[in-house]
Design an enzyme around this catalytic site. Structure first.
Site, PDB file in Angstrom:
ATOM      1  N   THR A 111      11.498  25.304 -10.418  1.00 33.22           N
ATOM      2  CA  THR A 111      11.650  23.892 -10.033  1.00 33.22           C
ATOM      3  C   THR A 111      13.102  23.431 -10.080  1.00 33.22           C
ATOM      4  O   THR A 111      13.511  22.560  -9.306  1.00 33.22           O
ATOM      5  CB  THR A 111      10.766  23.025 -10.951  1.00 33.22           C
ATOM      6  OG1 THR A 111       9.407  23.397 -10.711  1.00 33.22           O
ATOM      7  CG2 THR A 111      10.916  21.548 -10.678  1.00 33.22           C
ATOM      8  N   SER A 168       8.218  30.733 -10.704  1.00 31.19           N
ATOM      9  CA  SER A 168       7.930  31.729 -11.744  1.00 31.19           C
ATOM     10  C   SER A 168       6.467  32.146 -11.745  1.00 31.19           C
ATOM     11  O   SER A 168       6.125  33.231 -12.221  1.00 31.19           O
ATOM     12  CB  SER A 168       8.340  31.203 -13.117  1.00 31.19           C
ATOM     13  OG  SER A 168       7.446  30.227 -13.582  1.00 31.19           O
ATOM     14  N   THR A 186       9.463  27.244 -15.143  1.00 27.78           N
ATOM     15  CA  THR A 186       8.993  27.061 -16.521  1.00 27.78           C
ATOM     16  C   THR A 186       7.580  27.606 -16.744  1.00 27.78           C
ATOM     17  O   THR A 186       7.182  27.838 -17.871  1.00 27.78           O
ATOM     18  CB  THR A 186       9.015  25.571 -16.898  1.00 27.78           C
ATOM     19  OG1 THR A 186       8.174  24.858 -15.982  1.00 27.78           O
ATOM     20  CG2 THR A 186      10.411  25.015 -16.865  1.00 27.78           C
ATOM     21  N   ASP A 187       6.809  27.805 -15.651  1.00 20.12           N
ATOM     22  CA  ASP A 187       5.395  28.167 -15.832  1.00 20.12           C
ATOM     23  C   ASP A 187       5.208  29.489 -16.585  1.00 20.12           C
ATOM     24  O   ASP A 187       4.282  29.619 -17.384  1.00 20.12           O
ATOM     25  CB  ASP A 187       4.689  28.246 -14.474  1.00 20.12           C
ATOM     26  CG  ASP A 187       4.417  26.864 -13.886  1.00 20.12           C
ATOM     27  OD1 ASP A 187       4.656  25.865 -14.582  1.00 20.12           O
ATOM     28  OD2 ASP A 187       3.968  26.794 -12.733  1.00 20.12           O
TER      29      ASP A 187
HETATM   30  N1  LIG Z   1       8.749  23.528 -13.727  1.00 22.45           N
HETATM   31  C1  LIG Z   1       8.673  24.682 -13.096  1.00 22.45           C
HETATM   32  O1  LIG Z   1       9.631  25.389 -12.970  1.00 22.45           O
HETATM   33  C2  LIG Z   1       7.357  25.053 -12.586  1.00 22.45           C
HETATM   34  C3  LIG Z   1       7.465  25.906 -11.393  1.00 22.45           C
HETATM   35  N2  LIG Z   1       6.341  25.753 -10.630  1.00 22.45           N
HETATM   36  C4  LIG Z   1       7.720  27.363 -11.753  1.00 22.45           C
HETATM   37  O2  LIG Z   1       8.328  28.054 -10.998  1.00 22.45           O
HETATM   38  O3  LIG Z   1       7.307  27.842 -12.772  1.00 22.45           O
END
Ligand SMILES: NC(=O)C[C@H](N)C(=O)O
Length: 327
Positions: free
Chosen positions: A11, A52, A84-85
């Protein structure tokens, strides 16, 4: 002072596209968002541009090798941006493959790069501040002004800007406007810092229990060729008799089974009968201390990759839980 910025996507690099949020920025856009800091030379490394949730363990190991290459080529510190996932899996790998005092910081964002109140630029600047602090805090995740040890970090909120917790280990540092308040250094991790990073890890499946569940999913993992299985069991590490039988089958086939708790807090212990933890231990399952399911899954995969057939996985898993000495 040379600091490598390795971007993988997520993100922090995403903007709204026709089909939803999509990775749109590359590492140069990330560098452009950083304030110029005297004495710090940022080296941009565009590793990938992916969310991710689409990364495999092999992708993550390739990113670990990329970070190693940056340190090997003389970087003082490395900042890795990541979605973050699945950041907790990536962070656990980094926490084991880099020494406990490594200047490696992982960061990301909860809000996309094209929203006015985004958190990415702030997190990135904080990550550089933590990575270059006078006293290293060790491999860490920095988000929302809080650093937690990479080996301990887990995502605890879908949208809060303080998205990661260090669990019982707490925070490593607080960071506010580039000023760092160090609180603790990791007491676990770094066990594999001197070992080569493989291209992939053996398949380990994670099975979460819920009331009344039978052994179907666990046995499906056995059939699918899992080399290890992590069970997110009930409470302090209990299952039911149907799951117990499936665990017996798995262990009987030489597939190690790790027990964690779906509560995600506290340690698991082999206490109860009737399909509970004491029965699981008698069946040969290994209790995974306070490791959460997703971190235990990486721990078991690493133990399968780095243990000899004679020793089995239990000693290395135990050292990962109890802050043992590096391999
Ligand atoms: N906040 C994030 O990064 C979530 C995102 N969907 C990811 O790539 O994990």
């Amino acid at each position: 002072m040379r600091v490598s910025l390795v971007s993988t996507g997520g993100t922090i690099a995403s903007r709204r596209g026709e089909l939803g949020l999509e990775v749109a920025d590359d590492v140069h856009d990330l560098v452009a968002s950083l304030p110029t800091t005297t004495g710090i030379q940022i080296v941009p490394v565009d590793f990938s541009g992916r969310p991710s949730y689409g990364l495999s363990i092999a992708d993550m190991l390739a990113a670990v090798r990329c970070v190693q290459a940056e340190f090997d080529s003389g970087s003082y510190a490395v900042v890795l941006t990541h979605g973050t996932d699945t950041l907790e899996e990536m962070a656990f790998l980094c926490g084991q493959y880099f020494p406990r005092d490594a200047r490696l910081v992982l960061t990301g964002a909860q809000r996309a790069a094209d929203v006015p109140d985004g958190d990415g630029a702030r997190n990135l600047a904080d990550a550089v501040a933590v990575a270059t602090a006078d006293v290293p805090v060790g491999p860490a995740i920095v988000m929302g002004g809080t650093a937690v040890a990479a080996i301990e970090g887990r995502k605890v909120h879908t949208s809060s800007l303080v998205a990661f917790s260090g669990g019982a280990a707490g925070a490593s540092a607080l960071v506010e406007a580039g000023v760092l308040l160090p609180l603790s250094t990791p007491s676990r991790g770094g066990l594999l810092a001197d070992l080569p990073v493989p291209d992939d890890l053996p398949r380990v499946d994670l099975v979460t229990l819920s009331a009344g569940v039978d052994g179907t999913h666990l046995l499906a993992s056995v059939e699918a060729g899992a080399r290890g299985i992590v069970v997110e069991a009930f409470g302090s590490g209990n299952a039911n008799t149907a799951t117990l039988e499936a665990v017996q089958t798995a262990v009987g086939k030489g597939i190690p089974v790790l027990i964690t708790s779906r509560t995600r807090n506290g340690v698991v212990r082999p206490v109860y009968g009737d399909g509970g933890g004491a029965d699981l231990e008698r069946a040969g399952a290994i209790f995974a201390g306070d490791l959460t399911g997703s971190r235990a899954r990486i721990a078991l995969a690493l133990a399968l990759a780095h243990s000899s057939a004679d020793d089995g996985v239990a000693p290395l898993v135990h050292r990962m839980i109890t802050a043992g000495a590096p391999c």
